[in-house]
Design a protein around this motif. Sequence first.
Motif, PDB file in Angstrom:
ATOM      1  N   SER A 285      49.125  36.075   1.892  1.00 58.46           N
ATOM      2  CA  SER A 285      48.073  35.083   2.092  1.00 58.46           C
ATOM      3  C   SER A 285      48.694  33.744   2.427  1.00 58.46           C
ATOM      4  O   SER A 285      49.894  33.536   2.283  1.00 58.46           O
ATOM      5  N   VAL A 286      47.832  32.875   2.911  1.00 58.74           N
ATOM      6  CA  VAL A 286      48.309  31.540   3.233  1.00 58.74           C
ATOM      7  C   VAL A 286      47.372  30.531   2.573  1.00 58.74           C
ATOM      8  O   VAL A 286      46.157  30.684   2.578  1.00 58.74           O
ATOM      9  N   ARG A 287      48.009  29.542   1.901  1.00 60.58           N
ATOM     10  CA  ARG A 287      47.224  28.488   1.237  1.00 60.58           C
ATOM     11  C   ARG A 287      47.187  27.289   2.161  1.00 60.58           C
ATOM     12  O   ARG A 287      48.233  26.778   2.550  1.00 60.58           O
ATOM     13  N   LEU A 288      46.001  26.866   2.529  1.00 61.43           N
ATOM     14  CA  LEU A 288      45.866  25.764   3.478  1.00 61.43           C
ATOM     15  C   LEU A 288      45.370  24.519   2.759  1.00 61.43           C
ATOM     16  O   LEU A 288      44.398  24.564   2.014  1.00 61.43           O
ATOM     17  N   ARG A 289      46.075  23.427   2.986  1.00 60.44           N
ATOM     18  CA  ARG A 289      45.687  22.148   2.375  1.00 60.44           C
ATOM     19  C   ARG A 289      45.443  21.125   3.470  1.00 60.44           C
ATOM     20  O   ARG A 289      46.371  20.505   3.959  1.00 60.44           O
ATOM     21  N   PRO A 290      44.164  20.968   3.924  1.00 57.93           N
ATOM     22  CA  PRO A 290      43.891  19.961   4.962  1.00 57.93           C
ATOM     23  C   PRO A 290      44.145  18.566   4.399  1.00 57.93           C
ATOM     24  O   PRO A 290      43.927  18.319   3.209  1.00 57.93           O
ATOM     25  N   THR A 291      44.635  17.687   5.266  1.00 58.97           N
ATOM     26  CA  THR A 291      44.906  16.331   4.794  1.00 58.97           C
ATOM     27  C   THR A 291      43.715  15.401   5.044  1.00 58.97           C
ATOM     28  O   THR A 291      43.672  14.306   4.534  1.00 58.97           O
ATOM     29  N   ALA A 292      42.768  15.865   5.864  1.00 64.09           N
ATOM     30  CA  ALA A 292      41.559  15.054   6.077  1.00 64.09           C
ATOM     31  C   ALA A 292      40.368  15.760   5.421  1.00 64.09           C
ATOM     32  O   ALA A 292      40.273  16.984   5.451  1.00 64.09           O
ATOM     33  N   ASP A 293      39.485  14.987   4.819  1.00 57.65           N
ATOM     34  CA  ASP A 293      38.378  15.542   4.043  1.00 57.65           C
ATOM     35  C   ASP A 293      37.453  16.436   4.862  1.00 57.65           C
ATOM     36  O   ASP A 293      36.997  17.472   4.407  1.00 57.65           O
ATOM     37  N   ASP A 294      37.206  15.998   6.117  1.00 55.41           N
ATOM     38  CA  ASP A 294      36.177  16.691   6.907  1.00 55.41           C
ATOM     39  C   ASP A 294      36.753  17.829   7.737  1.00 55.41           C
ATOM     40  O   ASP A 294      36.103  18.327   8.644  1.00 55.41           O
ATOM     41  N   TYR A 295      37.977  18.242   7.425  1.00 52.78           N
ATOM     42  CA  TYR A 295      38.647  19.208   8.286  1.00 52.78           C
ATOM     43  C   TYR A 295      38.664  20.589   7.659  1.00 52.78           C
ATOM     44  O   TYR A 295      39.094  20.772   6.537  1.00 52.78           O
ATOM     45  N   ASP A 296      38.160  21.586   8.439  1.00 50.33           N
ATOM     46  CA  ASP A 296      38.160  22.960   7.954  1.00 50.33           C
ATOM     47  C   ASP A 296      38.988  23.824   8.904  1.00 50.33           C
ATOM     48  O   ASP A 296      38.545  24.104  10.026  1.00 50.33           O
ATOM     49  N   PRO A 297      40.179  24.240   8.485  1.00 47.95           N
ATOM     50  CA  PRO A 297      41.065  24.998   9.374  1.00 47.95           C
ATOM     51  C   PRO A 297      40.592  26.415   9.649  1.00 47.95           C
ATOM     52  O   PRO A 297      41.251  27.126  10.402  1.00 47.95           O
ATOM     53  N   THR A 298      39.451  26.817   9.039  1.00 46.53           N
ATOM     54  CA  THR A 298      38.917  28.137   9.390  1.00 46.53           C
ATOM     55  C   THR A 298      37.714  27.980  10.332  1.00 46.53           C
ATOM     56  O   THR A 298      37.058  28.958  10.668  1.00 46.53           O
ATOM     57  N   ASP A 299      37.454  26.748  10.745  1.00 51.41           N
ATOM     58  CA  ASP A 299      36.319  26.492  11.644  1.00 51.41           C
ATOM     59  C   ASP A 299      36.870  25.996  12.980  1.00 51.41           C
ATOM     60  O   ASP A 299      37.485  24.945  13.065  1.00 51.41           O
ATOM     61  N   ARG A 300      36.644  26.795  14.037  1.00 53.50           N
ATOM     62  CA  ARG A 300      37.238  26.510  15.351  1.00 53.50           C
ATOM     63  C   ARG A 300      36.809  25.137  15.888  1.00 53.50           C
ATOM     64  O   ARG A 300      37.642  24.371  16.385  1.00 53.50           O
ATOM     65  N   ASP A 301      35.544  24.818  15.778  1.00 52.12           N
ATOM     66  CA  ASP A 301      35.055  23.547  16.330  1.00 52.12           C
ATOM     67  C   ASP A 301      35.642  22.357  15.588  1.00 52.12           C
ATOM     68  O   ASP A 301      36.000  21.342  16.188  1.00 52.12           O
ATOM     69  N   SER A 302      35.751  22.533  14.255  1.00 52.97           N
ATOM     70  CA  SER A 302      36.328  21.459  13.444  1.00 52.97           C
ATOM     71  C   SER A 302      37.788  21.227  13.850  1.00 52.97           C
ATOM     72  O   SER A 302      38.243  20.089  14.008  1.00 52.97           O
ATOM     73  N   ALA A 303      38.516  22.335  14.049  1.00 58.33           N
ATOM     74  CA  ALA A 303      39.914  22.214  14.422  1.00 58.33           C
ATOM     75  C   ALA A 303      40.036  21.538  15.783  1.00 58.33           C
ATOM     76  O   ALA A 303      40.838  20.619  15.974  1.00 58.33           O
ATOM     77  N   TYR A 304      39.202  21.988  16.737  1.00 55.80           N
ATOM     78  CA  TYR A 304      39.261  21.425  18.084  1.00 55.80           C
ATOM     79  C   TYR A 304      38.994  19.916  18.047  1.00 55.80           C
ATOM     80  O   TYR A 304      39.739  19.130  18.628  1.00 55.80           O
ATOM     81  N   ALA A 305      37.965  19.565  17.317  1.00 56.95           N
ATOM     82  CA  ALA A 305      37.582  18.148  17.246  1.00 56.95           C
ATOM     83  C   ALA A 305      38.693  17.323  16.607  1.00 56.95           C
ATOM     84  O   ALA A 305      39.008  16.218  17.057  1.00 56.95           O
ATOM     85  N   HIS A 306      39.308  17.911  15.576  1.00 58.46           N
ATOM     86  CA  HIS A 306      40.348  17.147  14.877  1.00 58.46           C
ATOM     87  C   HIS A 306      41.563  16.915  15.781  1.00 58.46           C
ATOM     88  O   HIS A 306      42.104  15.810  15.837  1.00 58.46           O
ATOM     89  N   VAL A 307      41.978  17.970  16.489  1.00 55.26           N
ATOM     90  CA  VAL A 307      43.152  17.827  17.352  1.00 55.26           C
ATOM     91  C   VAL A 307      42.859  16.835  18.467  1.00 55.26           C
ATOM     92  O   VAL A 307      43.685  15.987  18.809  1.00 55.26           O
ATOM     93  N   ARG A 308      41.645  16.890  19.030  1.00 56.17           N
ATOM     94  CA  ARG A 308      41.248  15.946  20.075  1.00 56.17           C
ATOM     95  C   ARG A 308      41.249  14.515  19.540  1.00 56.17           C
ATOM     96  O   ARG A 308      41.698  13.584  20.194  1.00 56.17           O
ATOM     97  N   GLY A 309      40.742  14.382  18.334  1.00 49.88           N
ATOM     98  CA  GLY A 309      40.698  13.056  17.713  1.00 49.88           C
ATOM     99  C   GLY A 309      42.096  12.470  17.540  1.00 49.88           C
ATOM    100  O   GLY A 309      42.349  11.293  17.829  1.00 49.88           O
ATOM    101  N   CYS A 310      43.003  13.308  17.062  1.00 53.92           N
ATOM    102  CA  CYS A 310      44.386  12.859  16.886  1.00 53.92           C
ATOM    103  C   CYS A 310      44.966  12.436  18.227  1.00 53.92           C
ATOM    104  O   CYS A 310      45.619  11.396  18.345  1.00 53.92           O
ATOM    105  N   GLN A 311      44.702  13.267  19.236  1.00 54.78           N
ATOM    106  CA  GLN A 311      45.238  12.985  20.570  1.00 54.78           C
ATOM    107  C   GLN A 311      44.754  11.618  21.058  1.00 54.78           C
ATOM    108  O   GLN A 311      45.536  10.828  21.587  1.00 54.78           O
ATOM    109  N   ALA A 312      43.476  11.344  20.839  1.00 55.11           N
ATOM    110  CA  ALA A 312      42.906  10.070  21.286  1.00 55.11           C
ATOM    111  C   ALA A 312      43.567   8.884  20.590  1.00 55.11           C
ATOM    112  O   ALA A 312      43.695   7.800  21.156  1.00 55.11           O
ATOM    113  N   ARG A 313      44.025   9.123  19.333  1.00 53.51           N
ATOM    114  CA  ARG A 313      44.673   8.047  18.578  1.00 53.51           C
ATOM    115  C   ARG A 313      46.172   7.985  18.841  1.00 53.51           C
ATOM    116  O   ARG A 313      46.879   7.204  18.211  1.00 53.51           O
TER     117      ARG A 313
END
Lengths: 593, 351
Positions: B272-300
């Motif tokens: 198994s893998v234990r996932l610890r997101p560093t942002a509150d609104d981030y869900d690494p098992t949700d594709r849209d959340s992941a996409y949005a987060h990576v895009r957000g980082c890129q913009a910054r």
Amino acid sequence: MGTTDVTDPRYYHRVVDCQWACPAHTNVPGYIRLIAQGRYADAYLLNRESNVFPGVLGRTCDRPCEPACRRGRIDADPVAICRLKRVAADLRGDITDRLPKPATRKNGKRVACVGAGPASLTVANDLLPFGFDVTIFEQSAEPGGLMRVNIPAFRLPASVLDEEIGYITSLGADMRYGTRIDSMRALLEQGFDAVFVGSGAPKGKELDIPGRWDAPSQVHIGIDWLANVHFGHVREVAPRVLIIGVGNTAMDCCRTVKRLGATDVKVIARRGRKQFKASPWELADAEEEQVEIVEYHAPRRFVVEGGVLTGMEFDRVEWHTDARGRQVSTVVGETTIPCDVVILAIGQDNAFPWIETDIGIDFDQWGMPTVDKATHQSTRAGVFFGGDAAWGPENIIWAVAHGHQAAISIDAHCHGRSVAERPPEGMTLTSAKIGMHAWAYENAYDLASRARMTHESLEKRFADLSVEVELGFTPEQAAREVQRCLNCDIQTHFTASLCIECDACIDVCPTTCLTITTNGDSEEALRTRLSAPAVNTDQPLYVSDGLPQTKRVMVKDEDVCLHCGLCAERCPTAAWDMRTFDLRLPYAGQGAA
Amino acid sequence: MTSIAKPPVRHPSARLNGLGLALRDYEGAMSTLCAGCGHDSVTAALVQACWELDLPPHRAAKMSGIGCSSKTTAYFLKQSHGFNSVHGRMPSVTSGAAAANRGLICIGISGDGDSLSIGLGQLSHAIRRNVDMLYVLENNGVYGLTKGQFSASADLGSRSKRGEANEQAPIDPVLLALALGATFVARSFSGDKQQLVPILKAGLAHKGLALIDVISPCVSFNDHEGSTKSYAFTRAHEVEAVHADFIPLRHAITVGEGSEPVQVVQLHDGSSVRLRPTADDYDPTDRDSAYAHVRGCQARGEIATGLLFVDETGKDMHDFLHTVETPLIDLPYEQLCPGAAAMDDLMSRYR
């Protein structure tokens, strides 16, 4: 943990385990590399700078360097350093024109040395080229001290000794053979600027148990007996001989009696093999000559019947550790071993009956002179001690080391400088990089196991007392053995400001010596965070300054670094570099003019 | 290049894994890449991950194409299978190998040129097919073998060693993979093995294609000021979005250790893998959340790293194609080749 200061010569010196362990700090990897290049004369002269008697020590040294050798931590057997030294001596050719020359101008300072052993000879070697008049008083007719009369010729041929002592006496030493010094007061009255006492530890220890004095002609003191053999006073021995004690003198005694006709030779030890004082290789050589080693026997009495020694009675003992961690023995039985002769080789004492007690030279409760560890000066200014005379029995290489230090003191004393201010050690550190992937040393790791010394056949060696047993390495054997040396003097030198933390060095290190980690706590804590947790905490850690990008530190555990240079080869910025470390030792004559 | 072979000597505290192998038994040949190349650190991380997983070397197949990155397969697992294929064609060859032998653990190593230029179609379809493989994309933003031209992953405005700025928009393999339906998407950095090794282990245990985009600086042509794929720039701009801890099978899992929220994803093989997101609104098992987060980082101007998305419920190529469990090599000849009569029968159906 603080940043490691590699500008202090002691840090890199300590990395060169053999050189650090050698009392005279001989540049071992340096001369091994010269042997590898076939430069035997250069190797000999590099040796001679620090240890003065490479030919002698290449046969007889107690080898403190070898147990320290890094190779011993890698694949069990250290490099055969000692016997490689002999290779340099054996194959050096004529080097006489490269030796120090007698002084052309005298400096008017007169130094007396008592005893012509290795310590006094080293003092003379260091002082004569600078114009000192050195007078050596020796009670016997030849120089060398214990090197000549206590080490049998089958281990050290007289010709080797004569040649290397000749290099020193030909510098103009005033050798007074057959001259025994009976009074320090009288010697001091001769107006010498300094006196060096290198008279050894000449008194063999007694074993005063019942029967000792009932058959005195059959019981001998080891070192006296060896001297008598050397001088030809003893030419044969009865068949059954017991040697009491199991140090290196005992080994010389048992091997000598075998050559004088004894057929049943036993060496008797109170303790077990692990506690023996004899060097393992000397023990092995004795056993090769069919000497029997008897463990766990404590002498009780000499068995003398009708004035004739017929045997010796022993307690059989067992050893165990008591509550305070000390080794104690219990008697579990007794036994009598028949014999015709007993030789006592249980240690040596110092004896200074010739030094008056009222001339300012203090002695402690055990009769040992009070001597400063660094300066070798006694409590009387201008009187120095070295070799076994200073702090009791050691070995030749210690006597040489003492001689060098005493010579520095004598030089300072004679020129009115403080003996306590020791000249500093220095170092040079030069990059060993000579091309894209080429270094000024052979960095490939050689899997060869330690070369075995060839011995003269038993038949031939017992034919004559002076037949040398060890035949020395052939040039082919030496050429392979030198490749086992890990070149610990080619240091991994790190420049933190150049590091880009690419991890290349860490990834390539074959023995996982390197770590980049956070600092800020104790050495103990740091050691737990290493890529490979340190098992040998005797070896130092190198800790760099903070690295430019993350402020972490580069840590190197020196323990099993192979000095292969792969870290430097894989470093894109030359933050790691391989640098040749050359320790600059101070010697007499280098002080302020 | 180095002048000597790595000495066969181990640290005295070196341990053996469950198969009785030492870490160094997972090494390969000496690297001929430039000194300081990020790819060599990826190699070291792979060695570490395979050793820690007790991966049997003879079960692994190392697949690659062309490029500096594709040389990597020579430098680890010297006792494994391997195929160094044509430029950009590693995914196809791996698909074939995986189809023929389900028992193989396929490790594909590629680069930004091999995967995002000549092999972009191959990568896309391997993701769609969800080939059961670890896909490591060693990403340095330049064509190193041809002396440093910008690759398809070079960021806008990033400067070449000669000083020119890149004007074409980059292809981000992470966003691409998320868009194409990849079931395991991660980004890491060759200079951060603490992050990279657990991700590699999780990727090896994942069912389906595990894409790991590893920023792996080119020390010769893209480690200068103005580069956005240098050691210094990556360190300064990396933001770990999800921290992953890999937990092997038969290891006690204590969920909720510490105060941080932890998501545990059970992997295909029981680990198994234990996932610890560093942002509150981030869900690494949700594709849209992941996409949005990576895009957000890129913009910054940030580089999002970590195990960014994982879905262990997806179907892989074997499910789609109904491949046989038994490796083809172990099937009897009669089963592999039905014979002339069966062929005639088949043909007659199309007449």
